[in-house]
Each structure stands twice: as C-alpha cells, then as structure tokens.
Design a protein around this motif. Structure first.
Motif, PDB file in Angstrom:
ATOM      1  N   THR A   3       0.840  -1.198   0.000  1.00 30.49           N
ATOM      2  CA  THR A   3       0.000   0.000   0.000  1.00 30.49           C
ATOM      3  C   THR A   3       0.879   1.253   0.000  1.00 30.49           C
ATOM      4  O   THR A   3       2.081   1.208   0.307  1.00 30.49           O
ATOM      5  CB  THR A   3      -0.897   0.039   1.241  1.00 30.49           C
ATOM      6  OG1 THR A   3      -0.057   0.067   2.399  1.00 30.49           O
ATOM      7  CG2 THR A   3      -1.809  -1.180   1.298  1.00 30.49           C
ATOM      8  N   ARG A   5       0.712   3.532   2.150  1.00 34.88           N
ATOM      9  CA  ARG A   5       1.125   3.703   3.540  1.00 34.88           C
ATOM     10  C   ARG A   5       2.394   2.910   3.833  1.00 34.88           C
ATOM     11  O   ARG A   5       3.347   3.449   4.427  1.00 34.88           O
ATOM     12  CB  ARG A   5      -0.004   3.246   4.469  1.00 34.88           C
ATOM     13  CG  ARG A   5       0.379   3.242   5.945  1.00 34.88           C
ATOM     14  CD  ARG A   5      -0.798   2.927   6.846  1.00 34.88           C
ATOM     15  NE  ARG A   5      -1.461   1.684   6.481  1.00 34.88           N
ATOM     16  CZ  ARG A   5      -2.712   1.620   6.009  1.00 34.88           C
ATOM     17  NH1 ARG A   5      -3.432   2.705   5.854  1.00 34.88           N
ATOM     18  NH2 ARG A   5      -3.243   0.443   5.698  1.00 34.88           N
ATOM     19  N   ARG A   6       2.440   1.656   3.412  1.00 32.40           N
ATOM     20  CA  ARG A   6       3.613   0.830   3.708  1.00 32.40           C
ATOM     21  C   ARG A   6       4.864   1.370   3.019  1.00 32.40           C
ATOM     22  O   ARG A   6       5.947   1.394   3.616  1.00 32.40           O
ATOM     23  CB  ARG A   6       3.346  -0.607   3.262  1.00 32.40           C
ATOM     24  CG  ARG A   6       4.519  -1.537   3.502  1.00 32.40           C
ATOM     25  CD  ARG A   6       4.212  -2.953   3.041  1.00 32.40           C
ATOM     26  NE  ARG A   6       5.422  -3.764   2.961  1.00 32.40           N
ATOM     27  CZ  ARG A   6       5.474  -4.975   2.437  1.00 32.40           C
ATOM     28  NH1 ARG A   6       4.373  -5.522   1.935  1.00 32.40           N
ATOM     29  NH2 ARG A   6       6.610  -5.651   2.399  1.00 32.40           N
ATOM     30  N   HIS A   9       5.977   4.527   4.910  1.00 34.42           N
ATOM     31  CA  HIS A   9       6.596   4.161   6.191  1.00 34.42           C
ATOM     32  C   HIS A   9       8.023   3.653   5.974  1.00 34.42           C
ATOM     33  O   HIS A   9       8.948   4.012   6.726  1.00 34.42           O
ATOM     34  CB  HIS A   9       5.770   3.083   6.892  1.00 34.42           C
ATOM     35  CG  HIS A   9       4.495   3.594   7.483  1.00 34.42           C
ATOM     36  ND1 HIS A   9       3.524   2.753   7.988  1.00 34.42           N
ATOM     37  CD2 HIS A   9       4.016   4.855   7.663  1.00 34.42           C
ATOM     38  CE1 HIS A   9       2.514   3.473   8.457  1.00 34.42           C
ATOM     39  NE2 HIS A   9       2.790   4.754   8.262  1.00 34.42           N
ATOM     40  N   PHE A  31      -3.005   7.144   7.938  1.00 26.75           N
ATOM     41  CA  PHE A  31      -1.549   7.190   7.780  1.00 26.75           C
ATOM     42  C   PHE A  31      -0.854   6.555   8.989  1.00 26.75           C
ATOM     43  O   PHE A  31       0.165   5.873   8.858  1.00 26.75           O
ATOM     44  CB  PHE A  31      -1.072   8.628   7.616  1.00 26.75           C
ATOM     45  CG  PHE A  31       0.404   8.814   7.841  1.00 26.75           C
ATOM     46  CD1 PHE A  31       1.328   8.310   6.933  1.00 26.75           C
ATOM     47  CD2 PHE A  31       0.891   9.471   8.978  1.00 26.75           C
ATOM     48  CE1 PHE A  31       2.700   8.462   7.147  1.00 26.75           C
ATOM     49  CE2 PHE A  31       2.242   9.619   9.194  1.00 26.75           C
ATOM     50  CZ  PHE A  31       3.150   9.122   8.277  1.00 26.75           C
ATOM     51  N   TYR A 159      -7.168  10.915   2.706  1.00 26.73           N
ATOM     52  CA  TYR A 159      -6.922   9.755   3.571  1.00 26.73           C
ATOM     53  C   TYR A 159      -7.286   8.421   2.931  1.00 26.73           C
ATOM     54  O   TYR A 159      -6.826   7.369   3.388  1.00 26.73           O
ATOM     55  CB  TYR A 159      -7.558   9.936   4.936  1.00 26.73           C
ATOM     56  CG  TYR A 159      -9.048   9.801   5.064  1.00 26.73           C
ATOM     57  CD1 TYR A 159      -9.665   8.550   5.081  1.00 26.73           C
ATOM     58  CD2 TYR A 159      -9.849  10.921   5.272  1.00 26.73           C
ATOM     59  CE1 TYR A 159     -11.028   8.436   5.254  1.00 26.73           C
ATOM     60  CE2 TYR A 159     -11.208  10.815   5.444  1.00 26.73           C
ATOM     61  CZ  TYR A 159     -11.802   9.560   5.425  1.00 26.73           C
ATOM     62  OH  TYR A 159     -13.152   9.444   5.611  1.00 26.73           O
ATOM     63  N   TRP A 162      -4.109   6.210   1.388  1.00 22.70           N
ATOM     64  CA  TRP A 162      -3.133   5.407   2.125  1.00 22.70           C
ATOM     65  C   TRP A 162      -3.342   3.901   1.948  1.00 22.70           C
ATOM     66  O   TRP A 162      -2.387   3.126   2.011  1.00 22.70           O
ATOM     67  CB  TRP A 162      -3.166   5.762   3.612  1.00 22.70           C
ATOM     68  CG  TRP A 162      -2.684   7.157   3.878  1.00 22.70           C
ATOM     69  CD1 TRP A 162      -3.413   8.211   4.329  1.00 22.70           C
ATOM     70  CD2 TRP A 162      -1.361   7.642   3.680  1.00 22.70           C
ATOM     71  NE1 TRP A 162      -2.625   9.340   4.431  1.00 22.70           N
ATOM     72  CE2 TRP A 162      -1.351   9.015   4.039  1.00 22.70           C
ATOM     73  CE3 TRP A 162      -0.167   7.081   3.236  1.00 22.70           C
ATOM     74  CZ2 TRP A 162      -0.217   9.819   3.981  1.00 22.70           C
ATOM     75  CZ3 TRP A 162       0.976   7.865   3.165  1.00 22.70           C
ATOM     76  CH2 TRP A 162       0.947   9.210   3.528  1.00 22.70           C
ATOM     77  N   ASP A 163      -4.555   3.490   1.702  1.00 29.13           N
ATOM     78  CA  ASP A 163      -4.831   2.049   1.546  1.00 29.13           C
ATOM     79  C   ASP A 163      -4.699   1.569   0.102  1.00 29.13           C
ATOM     80  O   ASP A 163      -4.849   0.370  -0.159  1.00 29.13           O
ATOM     81  CB  ASP A 163      -6.244   1.733   2.049  1.00 29.13           C
ATOM     82  CG  ASP A 163      -6.340   1.782   3.566  1.00 29.13           C
ATOM     83  OD1 ASP A 163      -5.392   1.318   4.237  1.00 29.13           O
ATOM     84  OD2 ASP A 163      -7.342   2.301   4.089  1.00 29.13           O
TER      85      ASP A 163
END
Length: 526
Positions: A3, A5-6, A9, A31, A159, A162-163
C-alpha cells in the motif's frame, strides 16, 4: 502489492525519520495505522506546541522531522509556530490529512480547501498528490525540498490514498537520494581572500546558520587567526560565537541606524551565515557606515537575493572559512586572556533581578547545557551574565513568535538527550506553549523550566515607550501561578523566593521535567 502507507513508512524508516510529532484527527488515522515498531509518535496537545517541539528536535539533530497535523484546522493552529521554523531554517516536513477525494470538491466537513495554498508563503514547497500512485513520490519531494531549501514543506494527502495498492513504479521512491553542495569558484575565493587580507580594519559578523552547520569552533579559529572583532547579527536564533570570548563585541542592534553606528570605523564587514540584516525596530540611518564595504557569504539564496546592500556570495560558509584560514597568515594576538569574566549581577529593590537569575544558572548548570530562551524583556541582562562556549548552547524564537520556548526545549531534550536542557521563559511567553508541559511529563523528558514572573509583557511596555504610546492597555498579566498550572499537567513545580533558594533548587539534578517559578524585577530589552 504494498500500500501507499507501507511504502511511505519504509521510505521514512530508511531515512531515519522515525520520530513523528503530531496531534492527529480523523483524517490522519489511516496514515498512522500499522506504524512500524521502530517509530515513535510524540503527542502534543496543541499544534503550535507540536511544531515548536519538532522545530527544537530538528535544530538539535540537524535532520528533517515529520510533523502530522489535522487538516486545515490543525494546520492553521500551527502557523504561528511555523514562522519561527521558517526563520531558523528548520527542515520540517508537515503532513496533513485531507478528506477522501470524492468529498473535497463538495467541501465536506474537514475538507482542506485549496490545501496547497493554505501554508504559503511560509513553507518553501506545498503539494497534494494528483492520485494515490503519486503519494510516495510526493512525500519524498516534501522531504528533499525541506533538506535542499532548509525550510519547512507541506503535504496534504487524501486519507483514502493510504490504503491504495501500488505497483512497481512507486517502489523506486525508496532508493531516491538528493544531495546539496555549494562550493565557491576559485575566483570568488581569491577575491574575498585579498579583500580580507588588505582591509585596514575588518570586522566579522556571524549569524545563527554558523552554529546550525556546526561551524562555531571554526569561526572561533578564524577570528583568533586574523584577530578579528566579532559581532553577532541582530535577532540571533542561535549563538555562533562564545559570548565571553575576548573578541566578542556583542549582538548588533536590530535598527538600521543603530547597527550602522556600531560598525563605524570598519572598512570591511564580512558577514557569514546571516541575512543582511534582520531589522526590527525602525531606526532610520545609512545601511553601512561611511567608507565600509560589506560582503555576505550564505548558503541561503533567498537571503542573498533580498539583501539591500553589499555583495553576496551564495556558498557554504565553512568552505570560505577554511579558505581564509589557509590563505592568510595569522596575525599576532598579544598575551591576553582568551575569555573575559562576567560582570557582577545587578540587584533590584524588589524581587530578584534577572541578572541574578542568569548568574545563578551560569554558576550551577553544567558547561554544556543547552539554553532555550524566550524572555524578550531580559535579553540585555542575559548577555551580561551568560557564559556560552559550546555549539548548540543557545536557542531563541527565530521570527519572534511567542510559544517557541517551552515546546522547543522538550524537542531539543528528545533530540539530544546527552545534554541538559534549561528553558528560560517569561511569564508572558509561557502561556503560548504551555501544553508542552504535558508532553514533557508524559514522556519523562528531563527539562528544567525556569519561569521569570514579572506580571507584565515587558518587551511590549518597552515598545510602547519607543513608539510614543506608553498608555496602551493589555500589557499587564497579573495573577498567574505557573506552579499550579505545571502540577496540573504533571510537572513537579516549586517557587524560588530568594537567591539561596533558587541556587539550591538549580543544583539538584533533573531526572525528569521540573518547573521553577521566580518573581523578577521588570527590565527592558535595551
């Protein structure tokens, strides 16, 4: 597939940006989900305190820091503190949650309307990804822009992005790297070297960027090598030269005419790591004393472009210092002490004089202590009594915006835990960042907060006299008890009624946050 998000990160983890300062809202939760165990989230109770803590952390570590704000409302709350981060050139990466994409145009609750415009012109770059696939690249750009420009950046992310699962092109972001180098041309170095060598009475003016770059020891070496008197540029947010050194002449006043008067008699004014100049009070006069030439060396292209006088060289000041040391013969110094003693502190008919408080700090705190100072009415007293000889010893709100001191001290203690931190805060200033006390207590951050209570906005009173408006309302703030406020936030607090009691309290080691309130005599900035 990973994703967005990953991937983000992992990008942050690879760059060591694993401490996040924030105050989240609903838009930010996606997030923060699945945050790796190597990350530390530092919660602040108000976005102004969050940015102040991140600013302190960035200045202490010299690295970019991620800040997580809540949409437009949280971003707005942060803007006052952001002004200080802009002028301290702190590489903050501000992220804010945005509504889901399909709700932005309809201006659903918590939609950040025209998000890229909200933080301008404060931030150096602002963006919002055009699509979910662009989130990792956009975040990387925000980080690199902050590093390259040495200025905060801002990224708004819907938002629901992020997925989103992303393909291989998004993964190449993980291997990105951007470097910055500013080496002056040989002709520029030769010209500057000749000017300094041939000047009859040169003077060195240093700015806070010298300390930011870790160049304080080299600046001392240059001044001693050439026997140059040293002034600090007006309104310093860091101290680039030891203030009790025999060559130190003081901090230049922040008025055009007054500054020019202080530099009278010098034919060459060499400014390293500072704008030319950050004026404050309107004191008319010539920019430069008669017969003087000014040369500015800075890696801040914007500061060079907006300077109203002199010649500017956009280059790494450290490279220039090395060139001057290597190309000009040392000048004899004579047999004089390297450092001069402090004056006896002034006393007051009632309460402690601020000089007595600062002398007590000097005599009781370790030599390597970091001081975060936000007491504008006592700065003349501070410079008379402080004895700061190491890098990263002094920090001040770079834009003059109140609320920096308390949170910045917390961030600095987190960023450099091996050095003791003392925050010297006026009672007027303390209210703006008071929620940072909760963060200090919650994370057990060992900061000594010294609150100078005089029941007044002292600097504002002084300005009233300067502007011929001595009778304006709103300059008195009686009835504040910071010991009770601190205890409510979980910070042990005491009052020091006299000098022996103050010294005794300061001598005790701080194994966590503590607050000492001292009633002080009202002084002026001078």
């Amino acid at each position: 597939m990973p994703t967005a998000r990953r991937i983000v990160h992992e990008f942050l983890e690879r760059r060591g940006m694993t401490t996040i300062f924030g105050n989240p809202g609903s838009n930010e939760l996606p997030f923060l989900a699945e945050l790796p165990g190597s990350f530390k989230y530092v919660l602040g109770l108000h976005e102004g305190a969050v940015v102040g803590m991140a600013d302190g952390y960035a200045q202490a570590t010299g690295r970019p820091v991620l800040v997580n704000l809540h949409a437009a409302a949280g971003s707005g709350n942060a803007m006052g503190a952001l002004t200080n981060a802009v002028y301290s050139r702190s590489p903050l990466v501000l992220t804010a949650g945005q509504q889901v994409r399909q709700a932005i145009g309809a201006e659903a609750m918590l939609a950040n309307v025209e998000a890229t415009q909200l933080m301008r012109p404060l931030v150096g770059w602002a963006g919002e990804p055009a699509c979910a696939a662009d989130v990792p690249r956009s975040l990387a750009q925000a980080v690199f822009e902050a590093e390259l420009r040495r200025r905060p950046t801002y990224l708004s992310v819907p938002y629901d992005d992020w997925d989103a699962e992303l393909g291989g092109n998004a993964l190449v972001t993980l291997d990105r790297d951007v470097r910055r180098a500013l080496t002056p041309a040989e002709t520029d170095l030769a010209t500057l070297t000749a000017e300094v060598a041939e000047a009859a009475n040169p003077v060195l003016v240093l700015g806070g960027d010298i300390d930011t770059a870790g160049l304080l020891p080299r600046a001392v070496e240059l001044a001693e090598h050439l026997e140059l008197p040293v002034w600090v540029a007006p309104s310093p947010f860091r101290l680039p030269f030891p203030n009790r050194h025999r060559l130190f002449r003081g901090v230049l006043p922040a008025g055009i005419g007054a500054l020019s008067d202080r530099l009278a008699g010098h034919d060459l004014i060499l400014v390293l790591g500072a704008p030319v100049f950050r004026y404050h009070q309107h004191v008319p006069g010539p920019y430069l004393p008669e017969g003087a030439t000014l040369v500015q060396v800075t890696d801040d292209a914007e500061a060079a472009a907006r300077a109203p006088m002199g010649r500017s060289l956009v280059a790494d000041p450290g490279t220039v210092i090395d060139a001057l040391l290597g190309r000009i013969a040392a000048r004899p110094a004579g047999r004089r002490p390297r450092f001069v003693p402090n004056e006896e502190p002034a006393t007051a008919p009632k309460d402690l004089h601020p000089e007595q408080v600062f002398a007590a700090l000097r005599e009781t705190q370790a030599p390597g202590t970091t001081y975060v100072v936000e007491s504008t009415s006592t700065n003349a007293a501070w410079w008379r009594q402080a004895d700061l000889r190491e890098s990263s010893s002094y920090f001040f709100p770079a834009a003059g915006g109140l609320g920096f001191g308390l949170p910045a001290a917390v961030g600095m203690a987190m960023g450099r835990p091996e050095r003791p931190v003392v925050a010297v805060i006026g009672d007027g200033s303390a209210n703006y960042g008071i929620t940072a006390l909760w963060t200090a207590a919650h994370y057990g951050v060992p900061v000594t907060f010294v609150i100078l209570r005089n029941g007044s906005y002292g600097a504002l009173r002084w300005f009233g006299g300067l502007l011929g408006t001595p009778d304006v309302p709103g300059t008195d703030i009686p009835g504040l008890d910071f010991t009770r406020i601190a205890e409510g936030y979980g910070v042990p607090a005491t009052t020091a009624a006299d000098l022996p009691e103050l010294r005794a309290r300061l001598k005790r080691p701080a194994d966590g946050p503590r607050l000492i309130q001292v009633d002080t005599y009202l002084t002026t900035p001078e």
